[in-house]
Write a protein that holds these residues in place. Structure first.
Motif, PDB file in Angstrom:
ATOM      1  N   ASP A  57       0.820  -1.215   0.000  1.00 53.65           N
ATOM      2  CA  ASP A  57       0.000   0.000   0.000  1.00 53.65           C
ATOM      3  C   ASP A  57       0.856   1.268   0.000  1.00 53.65           C
ATOM      4  N   GLY A  58       1.942   1.238  -0.744  1.00 59.53           N
ATOM      5  CA  GLY A  58       2.801   2.408  -0.828  1.00 59.53           C
ATOM      6  C   GLY A  58       3.745   2.586   0.340  1.00 59.53           C
ATOM      7  N   VAL A  59       3.773   1.631   1.265  1.00 65.66           N
ATOM      8  CA  VAL A  59       4.672   1.693   2.427  1.00 65.66           C
ATOM      9  C   VAL A  59       5.789   0.671   2.235  1.00 65.66           C
ATOM     10  N   ILE A 101      10.397 -14.477  10.618  1.00 63.89           N
ATOM     11  CA  ILE A 101      10.283 -13.190   9.931  1.00 63.89           C
ATOM     12  C   ILE A 101      10.185 -12.099  10.987  1.00 63.89           C
ATOM     13  N   VAL A 102      11.141 -11.178  10.956  1.00 66.37           N
ATOM     14  CA  VAL A 102      11.169 -10.071  11.911  1.00 66.37           C
ATOM     15  C   VAL A 102      10.963  -8.776  11.144  1.00 66.37           C
ATOM     16  N   PHE A 103       9.907  -8.059  11.454  1.00 66.58           N
ATOM     17  CA  PHE A 103       9.618  -6.799  10.781  1.00 66.58           C
ATOM     18  C   PHE A 103      10.155  -5.610  11.578  1.00 66.58           C
ATOM     19  N   ASP A 104      10.695  -4.616  10.855  1.00 68.71           N
ATOM     20  CA  ASP A 104      10.771  -3.261  11.405  1.00 68.71           C
ATOM     21  C   ASP A 104       9.368  -2.699  11.271  1.00 68.71           C
ATOM     22  N   ARG A 105       8.681  -2.487  12.384  1.00 68.98           N
ATOM     23  CA  ARG A 105       7.334  -1.937  12.281  1.00 68.98           C
ATOM     24  C   ARG A 105       7.392  -0.528  11.673  1.00 68.98           C
ATOM     25  N   PRO A 106       6.283  -0.011  11.139  1.00 68.76           N
ATOM     26  CA  PRO A 106       6.304   1.284  10.459  1.00 68.76           C
ATOM     27  C   PRO A 106       6.963   2.392  11.294  1.00 68.76           C
ATOM     28  N   GLY A 107       7.966   3.032  10.696  1.00 60.58           N
ATOM     29  CA  GLY A 107       8.662   4.133  11.359  1.00 60.58           C
ATOM     30  C   GLY A 107       9.904   3.744  12.110  1.00 60.58           C
ATOM     31  N   TYR A 108      10.153   2.435  12.232  1.00 53.31           N
ATOM     32  CA  TYR A 108      11.309   1.965  12.996  1.00 53.31           C
ATOM     33  C   TYR A 108      12.334   1.318  12.072  1.00 53.31           C
ATOM     34  N   GLY A 109      13.583   1.326  12.510  1.00 48.83           N
ATOM     35  CA  GLY A 109      14.634   0.707  11.714  1.00 48.83           C
ATOM     36  C   GLY A 109      14.686   1.316  10.329  1.00 48.83           C
ATOM     37  N   SER A 111      12.034   0.884   8.039  1.00 45.85           N
ATOM     38  CA  SER A 111      10.682   0.899   7.479  1.00 45.85           C
ATOM     39  C   SER A 111      10.103   2.304   7.471  1.00 45.85           C
ATOM     40  N   GLU A 112       9.290   2.577   6.453  1.00 47.32           N
ATOM     41  CA  GLU A 112       8.655   3.884   6.334  1.00 47.32           C
ATOM     42  C   GLU A 112       7.421   3.979   7.240  1.00 47.32           C
ATOM     43  N   ARG A 113       7.030   5.216   7.535  1.00 41.62           N
ATOM     44  CA  ARG A 113       5.824   5.481   8.331  1.00 41.62           C
ATOM     45  C   ARG A 113       5.184   6.777   7.814  1.00 41.62           C
ATOM     46  N   PRO A 114       4.402   6.692   6.748  1.00 36.91           N
ATOM     47  CA  PRO A 114       3.788   7.896   6.189  1.00 36.91           C
ATOM     48  C   PRO A 114       2.965   8.655   7.228  1.00 36.91           C
ATOM     49  N   ARG A 115       3.100   9.969   7.241  1.00 35.21           N
ATOM     50  CA  ARG A 115       2.387  10.782   8.222  1.00 35.21           C
ATOM     51  C   ARG A 115       0.912  10.916   7.889  1.00 35.21           C
ATOM     52  N   GLN A 124      -1.489  -1.062  11.724  1.00 35.52           N
ATOM     53  CA  GLN A 124      -0.263  -1.836  11.531  1.00 35.52           C
ATOM     54  C   GLN A 124      -0.586  -3.305  11.274  1.00 35.52           C
ATOM     55  N   ALA A 125      -1.591  -3.821  11.958  1.00 38.43           N
ATOM     56  CA  ALA A 125      -1.992  -5.215  11.751  1.00 38.43           C
ATOM     57  C   ALA A 125      -2.432  -5.443  10.307  1.00 38.43           C
TER      58      ALA A 125
END
Length: 344
Positions: A57-59, A101-109, A111-115, A124-125
């Motif tokens: 979804d663009g993330v 599988i270990v994710f960088d959740r949105p905004g961390y590491g 991974s992007e986190r669109p405002r 996030q789920a």
């Protein structure tokens, strides 16, 4: 009669003093901004992505994948990243028997986190569920630590047929009064928070880091391997915003999700340190266990919030228990248990 007229020379002196103060403050902020930018660039150069990327979804999400077998998804807590689970040893231990599988959740590491999106546990789920579908992952065991437990619970509630079982570590599940939340949420405030995140907030947070670690690991000692954790990666302005936003969201998120816990039908394995200084183990984990009949809980005395670093083999036992549990789940425990104090 006394005159209230202030001499012109005094007014000019006051104005000069005020201007000097503003100039000094501006220069201090500029110096802080330069230092933060340098530290951010240095941290990103020293800690490049070690996994892969997937666009949903663009993330753009960063994730690390290891091993083969039953899929196992690890979700880190607030202010953290994939490196946390890697350093704990859980990834290496689990990769022998699981597809980890270990994710960088949105905004961390990385991974992007669109405002443009409010990244609630449900949001996030939904994003991670789509990512797992793209990766061909079916009915994984979901492991969440701290704030990551809220995302894990949201995944299980929103997509129950897609989750085999849950392992919840050191979670915050029910709303309580938290004096730390207003302070931790400031960097997410528009404009003011933006200025602080790019200037003084990272420097203040770095100065507070030793005290933060004592809160996270206490009463146990921080294990030596955690010294490798990339501190400045989590103090970058972008990640501070994600962390502050999740701090602000924590109480309302727990309030919303807690109304639905009885809907859970899959096995739920709960583990935490009995002496956690971040969340009250009995008030949170103990209460969740009482509300979910098919759950099992162990409170380990002498252990704090970072249970996966302090007793990784106990965490692996919980993962194995979640893997073996059948569905619909049987009741695996009727009482709160206390684990031994042995540290792995």
């Amino acid at each position: 009669m006394k005159s209230n007229i202030i001499p012109t020379s005094s007014k000019q002196s006051g104005l000069r003093g005020g201007r000097a103060l503003l100039v000094g403050a501006g220069l201090a902020l500029l110096a802080s901004a330069v230092a933060v930018r340098y530290k951010t660039q240095q941290a990103e150069m020293k800690n490049p992505p070690t996994g892969r990327f997937i666009d949903v979804d663009g993330v753009r999400l960063h994730y690390v994948e290891r091993g083969h077998g039953q899929p196992l998804v690890l979700l880190h807590g607030n202010g953290s990243m994939t490196r946390d689970f890697e350093l704990s040893g859980i990834v290496d231990l689990a990769a022998d028997d699981y597809r980890v599988i270990v994710f960088d959740r949105p905004g961390y590491g990385h991974s992007e986190r669109p405002r443009s999106t409010i990244w609630s546990p449900q949001a996030q789920a939904g994003l991670l569920h789509q990512a797992l579908q793209k990766l061909g992952v079916e009915r994984p065991i979901i492991v969440g630590h701290s704030w990551g437990t809220l995302v894990a619970l949201a995944m299980a509630l929103e997509f129950p047929s897609a989750v085999r079982s849950l392992v919840l570590l050191s979670g915050y599940y029910y709303p309580t009064a938290r004096l730390d939340v207003p302070l931790l949420s400031v960097p997410a405030v528009p404009v003011v928070g933006d200025v602080l995140r790019y200037t003084v907030s990272p420097l203040i947070s770095r100065a507070m880091w030793p005290g933060i670690l004592k809160q996270l690991f206490g009463p146990a000692q921080m294990p030596q391997h955690f010294e490798e954790f990339p501190v400045w990666m989590v103090l970058r302005p972008s990640q501070l915003r994600a962390s502050a936003a999740e701090s602000a969201m924590m109480i309302p998120a727990a309030n919303t999700l807690s109304k639905r816990y009885r809907e859970l039908k899959m096995p739920v394995i709960i583990r935490c340190g009995e002496d956690d200084r971040i969340v009250d183990a009995h008030e949170q984990s103990g209460r969740l266990h009482r509300e979910i009949p098919q759950s099992d809980v162990v409170l380990t005395p002498g252990i704090g919030h970072m249970i996966h670093h302090l007793v990784p083999h106990q965490v692996m036992e919980a993962i194995d228990q979640a893997a073996k549990a059948s569905q619909p789940a049987r009741v695996v425990s009727e009482h709160v248990h206390r684990a031994s104090t042995h540290l792995n």
